[in-house]
Motif scaffolding. Structure first.
Motif, mmCIF file in Angstrom:
data_model
loop_
_atom_site.group_PDB
_atom_site.id
_atom_site.type_symbol
_atom_site.label_atom_id
_atom_site.label_comp_id
_atom_site.label_asym_id
_atom_site.label_seq_id
_atom_site.Cartn_x
_atom_site.Cartn_y
_atom_site.Cartn_z
ATOM 1 N N ILE A 9 27.034 -0.504 -3.521
ATOM 2 C CA ILE A 9 28.318 -0.271 -4.189
ATOM 3 C C ILE A 9 28.831 1.115 -3.794
ATOM 4 O O ILE A 9 28.088 2.102 -3.882
ATOM 5 N N PRO A 10 30.075 1.254 -3.345
ATOM 6 C CA PRO A 10 30.575 2.578 -2.944
ATOM 7 C C PRO A 10 30.636 3.561 -4.115
ATOM 8 O O PRO A 10 30.935 3.179 -5.243
ATOM 9 N N ILE A 11 30.321 4.820 -3.811
ATOM 10 C CA ILE A 11 30.409 5.911 -4.788
ATOM 11 C C ILE A 11 31.548 6.825 -4.356
ATOM 12 O O ILE A 11 31.595 7.260 -3.195
ATOM 13 N N LEU A 12 32.459 7.134 -5.253
ATOM 14 C CA LEU A 12 33.534 8.063 -4.914
ATOM 15 C C LEU A 12 32.951 9.465 -4.732
ATOM 16 O O LEU A 12 32.130 9.910 -5.533
ATOM 17 N N HIS A 13 33.394 10.155 -3.687
ATOM 18 C CA HIS A 13 32.884 11.496 -3.375
ATOM 19 C C HIS A 13 33.870 12.518 -3.936
ATOM 20 O O HIS A 13 34.886 12.826 -3.315
ATOM 21 N N MET A 14 33.568 13.053 -5.100
ATOM 22 C CA MET A 14 34.501 13.930 -5.802
ATOM 23 C C MET A 14 34.926 15.170 -4.995
ATOM 24 O O MET A 14 36.137 15.447 -4.887
ATOM 25 N N PRO A 15 34.005 15.940 -4.405
ATOM 26 C CA PRO A 15 34.446 17.097 -3.614
ATOM 27 C C PRO A 15 35.341 16.723 -2.437
ATOM 28 O O PRO A 15 36.325 17.407 -2.145
ATOM 29 N N ARG A 16 35.021 15.623 -1.764
ATOM 30 C CA ARG A 16 35.835 15.200 -0.618
ATOM 31 C C ARG A 16 37.237 14.813 -1.069
ATOM 32 O O ARG A 16 38.238 15.142 -0.414
ATOM 33 N N ILE A 17 37.327 14.129 -2.188
ATOM 34 C CA ILE A 17 38.633 13.735 -2.730
ATOM 35 C C ILE A 17 39.455 14.971 -3.084
ATOM 36 O O ILE A 17 40.660 15.035 -2.819
ATOM 37 N N ALA A 18 38.801 15.984 -3.656
ATOM 38 C CA ALA A 18 39.499 17.224 -4.017
ATOM 39 C C ALA A 18 40.050 17.925 -2.788
ATOM 40 O O ALA A 18 41.209 18.370 -2.771
ATOM 41 N N VAL A 19 39.245 18.023 -1.745
ATOM 42 C CA VAL A 19 39.681 18.705 -0.521
ATOM 43 C C VAL A 19 40.815 17.930 0.150
ATOM 44 O O VAL A 19 41.777 18.523 0.660
ATOM 45 N N GLU A 20 40.737 16.618 0.150
ATOM 46 C CA GLU A 20 41.801 15.799 0.747
ATOM 47 C C GLU A 20 43.138 16.007 0.040
ATOM 48 O O GLU A 20 44.202 15.853 0.658
ATOM 49 N N ALA A 21 43.094 16.377 -1.229
ATOM 50 C CA ALA A 21 44.331 16.567 -2.000
ATOM 51 C C ALA A 21 45.085 17.825 -1.599
ATOM 52 O O ALA A 21 46.291 17.933 -1.848
ATOM 53 N N ILE A 22 44.403 18.785 -0.970
ATOM 54 C CA ILE A 22 45.057 20.035 -0.590
ATOM 55 C C ILE A 22 46.206 19.774 0.378
ATOM 56 O O ILE A 22 47.304 20.331 0.235
ATOM 57 N N LYS A 23 45.959 18.941 1.367
ATOM 58 C CA LYS A 23 46.972 18.663 2.389
ATOM 59 C C LYS A 23 48.245 18.098 1.784
ATOM 60 O O LYS A 23 49.357 18.428 2.212
ATOM 61 N N GLU A 24 48.088 17.260 0.769
ATOM 62 C CA GLU A 24 49.256 16.640 0.137
ATOM 63 C C GLU A 24 49.982 17.605 -0.790
ATOM 64 O O GLU A 24 51.208 17.674 -0.787
ATOM 65 N N ARG A 25 49.236 18.387 -1.562
ATOM 66 C CA ARG A 25 49.845 19.218 -2.596
ATOM 67 C C ARG A 25 50.202 20.620 -2.120
ATOM 68 O O ARG A 25 51.193 21.199 -2.555
ATOM 69 N N PHE A 26 49.384 21.196 -1.231
ATOM 70 C CA PHE A 26 49.621 22.561 -0.739
ATOM 71 C C PHE A 26 49.422 22.588 0.772
ATOM 72 O O PHE A 26 48.469 23.185 1.284
ATOM 73 N N PRO A 27 50.315 21.933 1.510
ATOM 74 C CA PRO A 27 50.102 21.695 2.946
ATOM 75 C C PRO A 27 50.020 22.948 3.812
ATOM 76 O O PRO A 27 49.434 22.896 4.889
ATOM 77 N N GLU A 28 50.585 24.072 3.371
ATOM 78 C CA GLU A 28 50.568 25.283 4.184
ATOM 79 C C GLU A 28 49.362 26.176 3.906
ATOM 80 O O GLU A 28 49.165 27.190 4.586
ATOM 81 N N SER A 29 48.559 25.821 2.929
ATOM 82 C CA SER A 29 47.448 26.680 2.495
ATOM 83 C C SER A 29 46.220 26.494 3.381
ATOM 84 O O SER A 29 45.910 25.388 3.819
ATOM 85 N N LYS A 30 45.514 27.605 3.607
ATOM 86 C CA LYS A 30 44.296 27.568 4.422
ATOM 87 C C LYS A 30 43.124 28.279 3.751
ATOM 88 O O LYS A 30 41.971 27.940 3.997
ATOM 89 N N ARG A 31 43.411 29.284 2.917
ATOM 90 C CA ARG A 31 42.349 30.083 2.289
ATOM 91 C C ARG A 31 42.105 29.517 0.888
ATOM 92 O O ARG A 31 42.918 29.711 -0.020
#
Length: 235
Positions: free
Chosen positions: A100-122
């Motif tokens: 059964i797949p397990i959602l990867h919470m840290p990966r999901i959080a990092v993926e959200a950066i591109k959508e919400r704060f696309p210019e951020s790097k630090r």
């Protein structure tokens, strides 16, 4: 039940409660039957994850989590959610224990950066010492091209106090300490985005809306969003 998922919780209990509360609040529902079907396993006696990571002579929490996954897998949920960031240090072993797949919470959080704060790097990560020591977030951030900034020891001590003393021990959502930490991250550390990588910190995120002042990615809130998408209940 047929279309349901399972939450492996209790790490800690208030964080699991916050996940469920956020999930229900964000579900578009007008009657009882509109809410999601899910099972909550609040296994509060699972040994402390950070304590084991810092001292391997203690009881290994991974074995207990695997037992829960195997038992719950017999019911065939659509997927698992584990609302504990530090537990994702064991992700590969946990996923290997079930089909059964397990959602990867840290990966999901990092993926959200591109959508919400696309210019951020630090990107700053606030989390338990266990999560910081295992580089769970650093690996995900650097894999997606971000710079990972973690607190110095003085700031980490404040984060520890907020997580363990205030929230876990005393059920106190200390707004003053929370904002003091966020201010230090934004101003002193010059970070563009702060990831709340601990579900006790998610309790504060849920209680206090500071999105207008700070660029915050809350791992638990993002995982709730992914859960709603997978269950086709996204607002």
């Amino acid at each position: 039940m047929e279309n349901f998922f399972t939450i492996i919780g209790g790490m800690g209990t208030l964080a699991t409660e916050a996940f469920v509360h956020t999930l229900n609040r964000r579900t578009e529902a007008h009657q009882d039957q509109d809410y999601l079907d899910y099972i909550v396993v609040n296994h509060a006696t699972i040994p402390d994850r950070t304590a084991y990571i810092k001292d391997n002579s203690l009881e290994d929490p991974e074995e207990r989590i695997i037992e829960d996954l195997k038992l719950q897998s017999q019911l065939q949920p659509k997927f698992f959610v584990i609302p504990c960031n530090t537990a994702h240090y064991y992700f590969e072993g946990l996923q290997a224990a079930t089909e059964i797949p397990i959602l990867h919470m840290p990966r999901i959080a990092v993926e959200a950066i591109k959508e919400r704060f696309p210019e951020s790097k630090r990107i700053a990560v606030l989390a338990t010492e266990g999560t910081i020591l295992t580089d769970v977030y650093r690996h995900e951030l650097e894999a997606q091209g971000y710079e990972c900034i973690v607190p110095n020891q003085a700031l980490q001590n404040k984060v520890n106090d907020l997580i363990y003393h205030e929230v876990k021990e005393n059920k106190n959502l200390n707004f003053e300490l929370y904002t003091e930490i966020l201010e230090e991250v934004a101003e002193t550390m010059s970070c563009e985005v702060t990831i709340l990588g601990c579900t006790e910190l998610s309790c504060l995120y849920e209680e206090y809306n500071l999105d207008d002042k700070y660029n915050i990615i809350d791992a638990q809130a993002e995982t709730v969003g992914r859960t709603l998408e997978l269950m086709e209940k996204k607002k």
